[in-house]
Design a protein around this motif. Structure first.
Motif, PDB file in Angstrom:
ATOM      1  N   GLN A 102      82.882 -20.643 -56.836  1.00  0.00           N
ATOM      2  CA  GLN A 102      81.532 -21.183 -57.015  1.00  0.00           C
ATOM      3  C   GLN A 102      81.567 -22.680 -57.270  1.00  0.00           C
ATOM      4  OE1 GLN A 102      81.375 -17.929 -59.768  1.00  0.00           O
ATOM      5  NE2 GLN A 102      79.162 -17.887 -59.462  1.00  0.00           N
ATOM      6  N   VAL A 116      76.145 -28.246 -61.729  1.00  0.00           N
ATOM      7  CA  VAL A 116      77.007 -27.165 -61.254  1.00  0.00           C
ATOM      8  C   VAL A 116      76.598 -25.828 -61.865  1.00  0.00           C
ATOM      9  CG1 VAL A 116      79.378 -26.292 -61.372  1.00  0.00           C
ATOM     10  CG2 VAL A 116      78.963 -28.652 -60.724  1.00  0.00           C
ATOM     11  N   THR A 140      77.771 -26.311 -47.044  1.00  0.00           N
ATOM     12  CA  THR A 140      76.557 -25.876 -47.737  1.00  0.00           C
ATOM     13  C   THR A 140      75.397 -26.782 -47.346  1.00  0.00           C
ATOM     14  OG1 THR A 140      77.077 -27.248 -49.641  1.00  0.00           O
ATOM     15  CG2 THR A 140      77.778 -24.963 -49.766  1.00  0.00           C
ATOM     16  N   GLU A 181      81.539 -24.486 -54.092  1.00  0.00           N
ATOM     17  CA  GLU A 181      80.244 -24.493 -53.404  1.00  0.00           C
ATOM     18  C   GLU A 181      79.255 -25.459 -54.048  1.00  0.00           C
ATOM     19  OE1 GLU A 181      78.712 -20.563 -53.301  1.00  0.00           O
ATOM     20  OE2 GLU A 181      80.509 -19.752 -52.367  1.00  0.00           O
ATOM     21  N   ARG A 182      79.425 -25.716 -55.335  1.00  0.00           N
ATOM     22  CA  ARG A 182      78.426 -26.510 -56.055  1.00  0.00           C
ATOM     23  C   ARG A 182      79.000 -27.850 -56.484  1.00  0.00           C
ATOM     24  NH1 ARG A 182      76.821 -21.943 -60.531  1.00  0.00           N
ATOM     25  NH2 ARG A 182      76.510 -20.181 -59.141  1.00  0.00           N
ATOM     26  N   ASP A 227      71.815 -27.552 -49.057  1.00  0.00           N
ATOM     27  CA  ASP A 227      70.852 -27.350 -50.143  1.00  0.00           C
ATOM     28  C   ASP A 227      69.486 -27.846 -49.699  1.00  0.00           C
ATOM     29  OD1 ASP A 227      72.882 -26.401 -51.753  1.00  0.00           O
ATOM     30  OD2 ASP A 227      73.335 -28.365 -52.603  1.00  0.00           O
TER      31      ASP A 227
END
Lengths: 146, 759
Positions: free
Chosen positions: B123, B135, B724, B126-127, B726
């Protein structure tokens, strides 16, 4: 043995530096609330009111005739602050049109020196090391013929 | 999936029975895997401890093992018992199923009695945001208060700043991030191995200032395990919303009983862009974070030291689309932070007796922050020296597991500059605590108490127009917690905890007297403030099964003498009260009220089939004074649905992120001419302070693709590419907690590509 000592000293040096406070000695702020501008005889030319406005909103000068002024900072009670013992503090002046009027500081007073006819704005500052502790509102200055 | 298993078990019948240890490591990060379930063929089940080790008696020449760890692929098979040690390296599963166990010096690793979350390495990749807060913000009950991309702070259950404790490896960071909204948390998330989030008061284990919760960034700067070969991982990323690039690298190795680790990360970004590609000026940033650690690791513990250097330089926004934010500085403010930290840590685990471990640790931090105004002159400069230490004896006897300990902290904060609002002060904290966890059958009980004494002494007690009676303050408090956890079935457990926590007023709340340009405020302290005392109750229902886990939490907390740093409004004019010195900033003063916070959180991570994973999160925070007046700057309710599809090396994800409107705001005494709409008068934006203004909701969509490069895995260089997006549809959304929300929206669409290689 000497080599080890040197190595230990080299290791300790950054640690000792790290223990030094980043800001070292901090001298206290001048908590001025107002500023009085007086002539050499003690007559009040103008002063700030809650540091929002000037009681007399302009100064009149004559070209080539410097004005000797005494600046006095007041605390929130209206009492005069004695800044003479603080070598880290000084009065300064800023002018919008610096070619018209300049500040010449002296011990305990200062000269406002005009260099031509016209109109500009000035403000006074209490300078503390590398920053200001106090800034007055702008004050209109009108310079007439002598 | 790759699972390497090496189990060494002495053969049954070839001599006296011997103990065999199984050690579990993460294949990518080599971090120990704690809390994993190992089922031995005869049905005996074991759990790995805090350093990823489980021990069992060997009775056969080989043994069948079934290893299950949340977040990792399951492994089953026979292993020879010829050796007494088995080493397993588990590959993380492409799921969000992470073990929710948190680490504390007092209780080691275990399940929290409160609602908790763990953000693992997958994770984190991804962040990859510049701040810790961004995060963890996807977790239920957690929000982020932004003031530019770097100056972001975590908000847990509506509480932030000095009420949420951010730790690195269990120790305080020694920065001043909690003191103002424009200050950054000096921990780069790229250096984290995992981040643990505990929601709700956690004063018993972590001390004061934990009314909202705790964020613990686990980096293992001081290695606790020995790597038999040098292991490393490298990652790099680029993102579009701010044209940012960054990277990190980490090495971990060992020689004999020595273990070492080195890591570093750096990043750089231009101004962040809002929707429609409009830049938010003065939000560019750059920084690095690097550390190294060395430890002696033995079978009975470890002792080590580490050092870390953090630098960052970032802007605090002041205008958007040509409109200067109310009260902001025309030319923006740039913040330059430097933090140097050293740390020592040791733990001894005796083989016999009731003492499970003796653990001591401490850190020292030198911190410096300069805030530059337009033209490059220093408006405010902060400096702080801080040191803290903790000693804990962990005990275990019968069904009891507990600890006694002592904690001490000292910090010397100083400030200077043209626009200094903070007075220099020295703060000392001393605390002792005792905690016990008793397990009998399906029931585990927790009880503990802690006594803190905190003194704050101003180094400059000069009075001013707005700040009078400047004096030293001392605060003492006895806090504690009682809780019970019942294992209702193999998979289902229920936990209830009642906790009391406290927070002394911060140095800024006591002694501030001046403008703070970067937070658009003129802050006036109150040396007479009392400590906040919070009493909270948490009820958590957890289900952890083979196909996922669900956590449902409900909480309520009463905070006595809650400090609200609220904007002042001139009741005669209805206009925001401006500072007397520059007449430019809205005056903020602390007031104390009794507040009540309550809410519910849901997190459900379920894998209905091996290819699908559904992650649903929701939270509903509420905060109000006793008379029902909403607390200012509370986050809104939110729901987040994350659906993943896994096929071979590919993982596809799609996220629907609903931020509901925040209409629960205090009512301001205003004239009709002053509203929440920004009006530009004399070149200056004027509006009601953001605390009095509602925030509209928004539905955001995010998407991600992760590709584990197959050939690289065969070469034993597992490589992962993560893409990713966003805010996929570039929607406009606003942060209810940002003082400039009426003017500036949050970031628009962001495309980020990340590459990770692990060896």
């Amino acid at each position: 043995m000497m080599r080890w000592r040197r190595a230990i000293m080299l290791l300790l040096l950054p640690m000792l530096t790290a223990c030094e406070h980043p800001l070292g000695l901090v001298s206290s702020h001048v908590e001025a609330a107002d500023l009085v501008v007086a002539d050499s005889l003690g007559g009040v030319l103008t002063r700030t009111e809650l540091n929002r406005t000037w009681r007399v909103d302009s100064l009149h000068l004559r070209d080539d005739v410097p004005l000797r002024v005494v600046l006095t900072a007041l605390d929130f009670r209206g009492d005069a602050l004695d800044l003479s013992e603080r070598s880290d503090l000084s009065f300064r002046m800023e002018a919008e049109h610096a070619a018209l009027v300049q500040w010449e500081p002296q011990r305990g007073f200062g000269w406002i020196r005009p260099f031509g006819r016209g109109e500009t704005r000035i403000r006074f500052l209490i300078w503390h090391g590398d920053h200001t502790d106090f800034v007055t509102p702008w004050l209109r200055v009108i310079i007439d013929s002598p | 999936m790759t699972l390497l298993c090496t189990v060494a078990v002495p053969a049954f019948g070839q001599g006296p029975q011997r103990l065999v240890s199984v050690t579990l490591h993460d294949l990518r990060t080599s971090a120990p895997i704690s809390g994993a379930l190992i089922v031995v063929e005869r049905g005996e089940s074991l759990r790995t401890d805090s350093v990823g080790i489980a021990t069992f008696p060997a009775r056969t020449d080989s043994v069948w093992l079934d290893v299950r760890a949340l977040g990792y692929m399951r492994w089953q098979g026979y292993r020879s018992t010829a050796d007494a040690r088995i080493r397993l390296s588990l590959e993380p599963a492409a799921t969000l199923l992470q073990t929710v166990e948190v680490r504390s010096r007092a209780l080691g690793t275990g399940s929290a009695f409160q609602s908790a979350a763990v953000i693992g390495s997958e994770q984190l990749a991804e962040r990859m945001a510049p701040s810790i807060a961004a995060v963890i913000a996807a977790e239920p009950g957690v929000n982020v208060r932004t003031n530019g991309p770097m100056a972001s702070q975590p908000v847990i259950r509506g509480l932030t700043g000095d009420r949420v404790l951010v730790l690195e490896d269990g120790m305080r960071t020694g920065d001043i991030a909690t003191t103002a909204p424009d200050h950054a948390v000096t921990v780069d998330p790229a250096t984290a191995r995992r981040i643990e989030v505990i929601r709700g008061p956690a004063g018993l284990l972590y001390g004061s200032n934990t009314l909202g919760g705790v964020v613990n960034v686990v980096r293992d700067d001081i290695p606790r395990t020995r790597a038999e070969a040098v292991q490393w991982d490298v990652s790099t990323f680029g993102e579009q919303v701010n044209r940012g690039v960054g990277g990190s690298a980490r090495l971990h190795g060992g020689v004999g009983s020595l273990a070492w680790s080195v890591d570093g990360t750096g990043r750089q970004a231009a101004d962040t862009r809002g929707p429609n590609n409009r830049a938010l000026p003065f939000t560019d940033l750059e920084g690095f974070d690097a550390g190294a650690g060395l430890a002696v690791v033995g079978a009975q513990g470890h002792a080590g030291v580490s050092a870390r250097e953090y630098r960052s330089y970032y802007g605090v926004p002041s205008s958007f689309a040509g409109v200067t934010l109310p009260g902001a500085h025309d030319g923006g403010v740039y913040v330059d932070i430097r933090r140097s930290a050293a740390r020592a840590d040791a733990e001894w685990r005796p083989e016999h007796g009731m003492v499970e471990a003796v653990s001591v640790g401490g850190n020292g931090v030198r911190f410096e922050q300069s805030e530059f105004e337009q033209g490059g002159f220093v408006g405010t400069r902060f400096g702080q020296l801080a040191a803290s230490g903790e000693a804990v004896v962990r005990l275990r006897a019968g069904g009891h597991r507990g600890a006694i300990g002592a904690y001490s902290q000292w910090r010397d904060l100083r400030a200077q500059g043209s626009f200094t609002g903070t007075r220099p002060a020295v703060q000392r904290t001393n605390a002792v605590f005792a905690v016990d966890e008793y397990t009998r059958g399906r029931v585990t009980l927790l009880a503990g108490a802690r006594m803190d004494r905190i003194t704050t002494r101003p180094l400059d007690s000069t009075e001013s127009l707005l700040l009078r009676n400047v004096r030293s303050r001392a605060f003492s408090a006895v806090t504690g917690a009682v809780g019970a956890r019942v294992q209702l079935t193999t998979a289902l457990s229920a936990t209830v905890q009642a906790a009391r926590a406290f927070r002394p007023p911060s140095i800024e709340e006591l002694y501030s007297a001046g403008p703070h340009l970067a937070s658009y405020a003129y802050e006036i302290g109150d040396p007479g403030l009392e400590a906040e005392r919070g009493t909270g109750t948490d009820a958590v229902l957890r289900w952890e099964g083979a196909r996922g886990r669900v956590e449902l939490a409900a909480y309520t907390m009463q905070v006595q003498d809650y400090v609200a740093f609220a904007p002042q409004v001139d009741s005669s004019t209805g206009l925001p009260l401006r500072d007397p010195r520059l007449r430019r900033y809205v005056v903020y003063r602390p007031t104390q009220v009794d507040a009540q916070l309550a809410g519910a959180e849901l997190r459900a991570v379920v894998a209905p089939s091996p290819r699908w994973l559904i992650d649903l999160g929701a939270d509903l925070p509420r905060g109000a004074q006793r008379d029902g007046t909403p607390l200012p700057a509370m986050p809104s309710a939110s729901t987040r649905l994350d659906v993943r599809y896994v096929r071979r090396a590919l993982t596809l994800g799609f996220v629907a992120d609903a931020r509901y409107a925040q209409n629960r705001v205090p009512v301001a005494p205003v004239q009709e001419s002053v509203t929440c709409d920004v009006v530009v008068r004399d070149g200056e934006a004027q509006a009601l302070p953001a605390e009095f203004c509602a925030t509209p909701g928004a539905l955001l969509m995010h998407a991600m693709v992760t590709w584990r490069v197959p050939n690289a895995a065969r070469l034993r260089w597992p490589t992962t590419l993560t893409l990713t997006v966003d805010n996929l549809f570039d929607r406009t959304w606003r942060d209810p907690m940002w003082r400039a929300k009426q003017v500036a929206p949050q970031p628009g669409r962001n495309v980020r590509l990340m590459l990770q290689v692990v060896r």
